[in-house]
Design a protein around this motif. Sequence first.
Motif, PDB file in Angstrom:
ATOM      1  N   GLY A 167       0.702  -0.769   0.152  1.00  0.00           N
ATOM      2  CA  GLY A 167       0.243   0.122   0.085  1.00  0.00           C
ATOM      3  C   GLY A 167       0.923   1.156  -0.017  1.00  0.00           C
ATOM      4  O   GLY A 167       2.306   1.145   0.131  1.00  0.00           O
ATOM      5  N   GLN A 170      -0.889   6.738   3.058  1.00  0.00           N
ATOM      6  CA  GLN A 170      -2.370   7.683   2.811  1.00  0.00           C
ATOM      7  C   GLN A 170      -3.209   8.866   4.232  1.00  0.00           C
ATOM      8  O   GLN A 170      -2.126   9.230   4.749  1.00  0.00           O
ATOM      9  CB  GLN A 170      -3.679   6.561   3.665  1.00  0.00           C
ATOM     10  CG  GLN A 170      -4.250   5.747   2.625  1.00  0.00           C
ATOM     11  CD  GLN A 170      -4.589   4.261   2.532  1.00  0.00           C
ATOM     12  OE1 GLN A 170      -5.758   4.381   3.599  1.00  0.00           O
ATOM     13  NE2 GLN A 170      -5.006   3.657   1.677  1.00  0.00           N
ATOM     14  N   SER A 301      -3.029   7.142  -3.837  1.00  0.00           N
ATOM     15  CA  SER A 301      -2.869   6.944  -3.063  1.00  0.00           C
ATOM     16  C   SER A 301      -4.406   6.854  -2.407  1.00  0.00           C
ATOM     17  O   SER A 301      -4.661   6.658  -1.284  1.00  0.00           O
ATOM     18  CB  SER A 301      -1.978   7.461  -1.930  1.00  0.00           C
ATOM     19  OG  SER A 301      -2.582   7.769  -0.688  1.00  0.00           O
ATOM     20  N   GLY A 304      -6.392   4.266  -2.410  1.00  0.00           N
ATOM     21  CA  GLY A 304      -6.221   3.163  -1.405  1.00  0.00           C
ATOM     22  C   GLY A 304      -7.278   3.914   0.045  1.00  0.00           C
ATOM     23  O   GLY A 304      -7.854   3.400   1.076  1.00  0.00           O
ATOM     24  N   THR A 332      -8.058  -5.302  -2.844  1.00  0.00           N
ATOM     25  CA  THR A 332      -8.180  -4.085  -1.900  1.00  0.00           C
ATOM     26  C   THR A 332      -7.641  -4.820  -0.466  1.00  0.00           C
ATOM     27  O   THR A 332      -7.046  -3.686  -0.280  1.00  0.00           O
ATOM     28  CB  THR A 332      -9.696  -4.423  -2.029  1.00  0.00           C
ATOM     29  OG1 THR A 332     -10.233  -4.392  -3.318  1.00  0.00           O
ATOM     30  CG2 THR A 332     -10.018  -3.250  -1.250  1.00  0.00           C
ATOM     31  N   TYR A 336      -4.106  -2.044  -0.854  1.00  0.00           N
ATOM     32  CA  TYR A 336      -4.936  -0.774  -0.765  1.00  0.00           C
ATOM     33  C   TYR A 336      -5.754   0.201   0.433  1.00  0.00           C
ATOM     34  O   TYR A 336      -5.517   0.558   0.860  1.00  0.00           O
ATOM     35  CB  TYR A 336      -6.339  -0.825  -1.820  1.00  0.00           C
ATOM     36  CG  TYR A 336      -5.708  -0.620  -3.151  1.00  0.00           C
ATOM     37  CD1 TYR A 336      -5.689   0.688  -3.627  1.00  0.00           C
ATOM     38  CD2 TYR A 336      -5.449  -1.614  -3.598  1.00  0.00           C
ATOM     39  CE1 TYR A 336      -4.707   0.336  -5.316  1.00  0.00           C
ATOM     40  CE2 TYR A 336      -4.571  -2.099  -4.962  1.00  0.00           C
ATOM     41  CZ  TYR A 336      -4.698  -1.086  -5.533  1.00  0.00           C
ATOM     42  OH  TYR A 336      -4.419  -0.907  -6.916  1.00  0.00           O
TER      43      TYR A 336
END
Length: 366
Positions: A167, A170, A301, A304, A332, A336
């Motif tokens: 990932g 975020q 991002s 995510g 996912t 993410y």
Amino acid sequence: MPTLRIEGPYRHGDKWRCRLVLGGRRMWCRPCAPSPDAARELAEAAAHAAAHAGGLTIAEAAERYTQHQREKGSRPESVRHWQVALARFFAGELEQLLSSLTPARCGALYEALRTRLSARTGRPLSVDSHRGYLGIAKGFLRFCVDAGYLRTNPLAATAGVGRRRKGKRQLRIDEARALYRVALAQAAQGDDGAAAVGVGLLMGLRPGETCSRTARDLDDGGRILWVDDTEGFQKKTESSRRAVRVPEPLQPILRRLARGKDPAALLWVRPDGTAHGPAWVNRQVARLCAQAEVPRVCAHSLRGLQATTALHAGATPELVASVLGHRSPEVTLRHYAARGSQRASEQLARVLVLVPGPSQSRKRRA
């Protein structure tokens, strides 16, 4: 096959090396040897391997590999990425014979790639980048083995160095709200870049999907945006073909972008009428992050963030995967959603079972 001959050996410092001449090309044999006889033996082995491989250079074999991928139907963006990755991995070696690659030489190429400083940032490549390039180079050499150009894959035993991240960084929820306010305010004033950021933030489209949307893709009065193949763009997977609901604040902004355009015309274009690339969306995200005074993140991002917030709100992984266009919810959750998002979703579901909703509360009072 062009004629192949050996020149040398020649002294190289305190060692020796020969040169292969194939057609009009001259290529030094590597590595250097401690004696003239040893250099000659290495050259003869290289010449034999070159004859077996048809005299292909690494560049020529790489072109055959990318052509093979095009014929398989790989996305043009993927093929371009593989071309760049191979050029960087085999930097300075592309005109060498494919048969000159040995496990030791390939290991040295990976080490050079891993430690080389970027001209743009002055820093080495990230672990994700150099391990990604290594994987592409391994796939290319597997193709060479399958095609009969090589007998074994000289990269097979080379292991990637460092731990890959799962990932991307975020934004927190309050930071995302700040970015949302800036993006929507500027998009309402006619800033097309801010509109693209809003689509990534609220709808979770990939940057390439955003740049390739046409006026025809905006459907149902601006309430739905279709994601499908367009001229110059192929969807990543069959799961990528989907209809994404447009949040109400974005509907008038997207209708403005589509107004008066031919159905096949792109929603987002440069001043000269040509298409933007995914990197343009990244630049818009970076620009608005700075204006919103939040940490800088990349456009991907935002996908995510979409997964994380949806799971926290109680959406199932299967639903989130379908909205983002993933093959399976495992993709996912693994790559993410922020760590703990699924557990938070499951916890919310348990709490909702115990805490009565408004309608249940009214029935009990009655």
